[in-house]
Design a protein around this motif. Structure first.
Motif, short mmCIF file in Angstrom:
data_model
loop_
_atom_site.label_atom_id
_atom_site.label_comp_id
_atom_site.label_asym_id
_atom_site.label_seq_id
_atom_site.Cartn_x
_atom_site.Cartn_y
_atom_site.Cartn_z
N PRO A 67 43.36 58.07 40.61
CA PRO A 67 42.34 58.20 41.65
C PRO A 67 41.32 57.06 41.66
CG PRO A 67 42.13 59.97 40.03
CD PRO A 67 43.36 59.20 39.68
N ILE A 68 41.12 56.36 40.55
CA ILE A 68 40.15 55.27 40.51
C ILE A 68 40.75 53.94 40.97
CG2 ILE A 68 38.78 56.34 38.70
CD1 ILE A 68 40.08 54.23 36.77
N ALA A 69 42.04 53.92 41.26
CA ALA A 69 42.72 52.67 41.59
C ALA A 69 42.35 52.18 42.99
CB ALA A 69 44.24 52.85 41.51
N CYS A 70 42.27 50.86 43.12
CA CYS A 70 42.09 50.22 44.42
C CYS A 70 43.45 50.07 45.08
CB CYS A 70 41.42 48.86 44.25
SG CYS A 70 39.74 48.99 43.58
N ASP A 71 43.47 49.61 46.34
CA ASP A 71 44.72 49.53 47.09
C ASP A 71 45.38 48.16 47.09
OD1 ASP A 71 44.85 52.28 48.24
OD2 ASP A 71 42.89 51.67 49.02
N PHE A 72 44.60 47.10 46.94
CA PHE A 72 45.15 45.75 47.10
C PHE A 72 44.31 44.78 46.30
CE2 PHE A 72 45.93 41.80 49.59
CZ PHE A 72 47.32 41.82 49.61
N LEU A 73 44.93 43.70 45.86
CA LEU A 73 44.25 42.68 45.06
C LEU A 73 44.57 41.30 45.59
CD1 LEU A 73 44.00 41.98 41.37
CD2 LEU A 73 45.71 40.68 42.60
N VAL A 74 43.57 40.43 45.56
CA VAL A 74 43.80 38.99 45.68
C VAL A 74 43.16 38.33 44.47
CG1 VAL A 74 44.03 38.93 48.20
CG2 VAL A 74 41.80 38.50 47.15
N ASP A 75 43.78 37.24 44.01
CA ASP A 75 43.35 36.59 42.78
C ASP A 75 43.61 35.10 42.94
OD1 ASP A 75 43.10 35.59 40.20
OD2 ASP A 75 44.59 36.94 39.32
N GLY A 76 42.53 34.33 42.91
CA GLY A 76 42.67 32.88 43.07
C GLY A 76 42.02 32.12 41.94
N LEU A 77 42.52 30.92 41.71
CA LEU A 77 41.95 30.03 40.70
C LEU A 77 41.43 28.79 41.41
CD1 LEU A 77 41.49 29.60 37.65
CD2 LEU A 77 43.67 28.35 37.64
N LEU A 78 40.16 28.45 41.14
CA LEU A 78 39.52 27.31 41.77
C LEU A 78 38.86 26.45 40.69
CD1 LEU A 78 38.70 30.11 43.66
CD2 LEU A 78 38.55 28.21 45.24
N ASP A 79 38.60 25.19 41.01
CA ASP A 79 38.06 24.25 40.02
C ASP A 79 36.68 24.62 39.51
OD1 ASP A 79 40.26 22.56 39.95
OD2 ASP A 79 39.50 21.31 41.60
N ASP A 80 35.79 25.02 40.42
CA ASP A 80 34.39 25.26 40.06
C ASP A 80 33.73 26.06 41.18
OD1 ASP A 80 33.97 23.33 42.12
OD2 ASP A 80 33.85 21.71 40.65
N MET A 81 32.45 26.36 41.00
CA MET A 81 31.75 27.17 42.01
C MET A 81 31.60 26.44 43.34
SD MET A 81 31.50 30.20 40.97
CE MET A 81 30.50 30.85 42.31
N GLU A 82 31.55 25.12 43.31
CA GLU A 82 31.51 24.37 44.57
C GLU A 82 32.81 24.59 45.36
OE1 GLU A 82 30.69 22.95 41.57
OE2 GLU A 82 28.53 22.91 41.90
N ALA A 83 33.94 24.61 44.66
CA ALA A 83 35.22 24.89 45.32
C ALA A 83 35.25 26.32 45.85
CB ALA A 83 36.38 24.64 44.36
N VAL A 84 34.66 27.26 45.10
CA VAL A 84 34.57 28.64 45.57
C VAL A 84 33.78 28.69 46.87
CG1 VAL A 84 33.65 30.94 45.07
CG2 VAL A 84 34.81 29.64 43.26
N GLU A 85 32.67 27.99 46.92
CA GLU A 85 31.85 27.98 48.14
C GLU A 85 32.63 27.42 49.33
OE1 GLU A 85 29.00 29.53 48.50
OE2 GLU A 85 29.10 30.10 46.39
#
Length: 97
Positions: free
Chosen positions: A51-69
């Protein structure tokens, strides 16, 4: 490196039979190919029945917080967000690796 993880939970009355969900899933699958800041991209449906499970996931890897932005404001990512906003709520975390 920053690991960006998002867990989606469908809004009440929404499930995998909804065409909007299937379209959002197809869009999520393409984010990794469309957003150049992403070094890695994973996505998937939850298979747990807890019951605590979510339905979907995305997972990404980025160089740094500037790339995240840059990723966050990328037009393709913004389109994906609009689709998921209609059908789900989510939580996210950005973790240094």
């Amino acid at each position: 490196m920053i690991r960006h993880v998002v867990l989606f939970t469908f809004k009440p009355g929404v499930d995998w039979s909804d065409p909007r969900v299937l379209e959002a899933e197809r869009t999520a699958a393409r984010v990794g190919a469309e957003v150049p800041e992403l070094r890695e991209w994973r996505h998937g449906r939850n298979v747990s029945t807890r019951p605590i499970a979510c339905d979907f996931l995305v997972d990404g890897l980025l160089d740094d917080m500037e790339a995240v932005e840059r990723y966050l404001v990328h037009p393709f990512h913004q389109d994906a967000i609009a689709q998921w906003r209609e059908i789900s709520d989510w939580v996210m975390v950005d973790v240094e690796q």
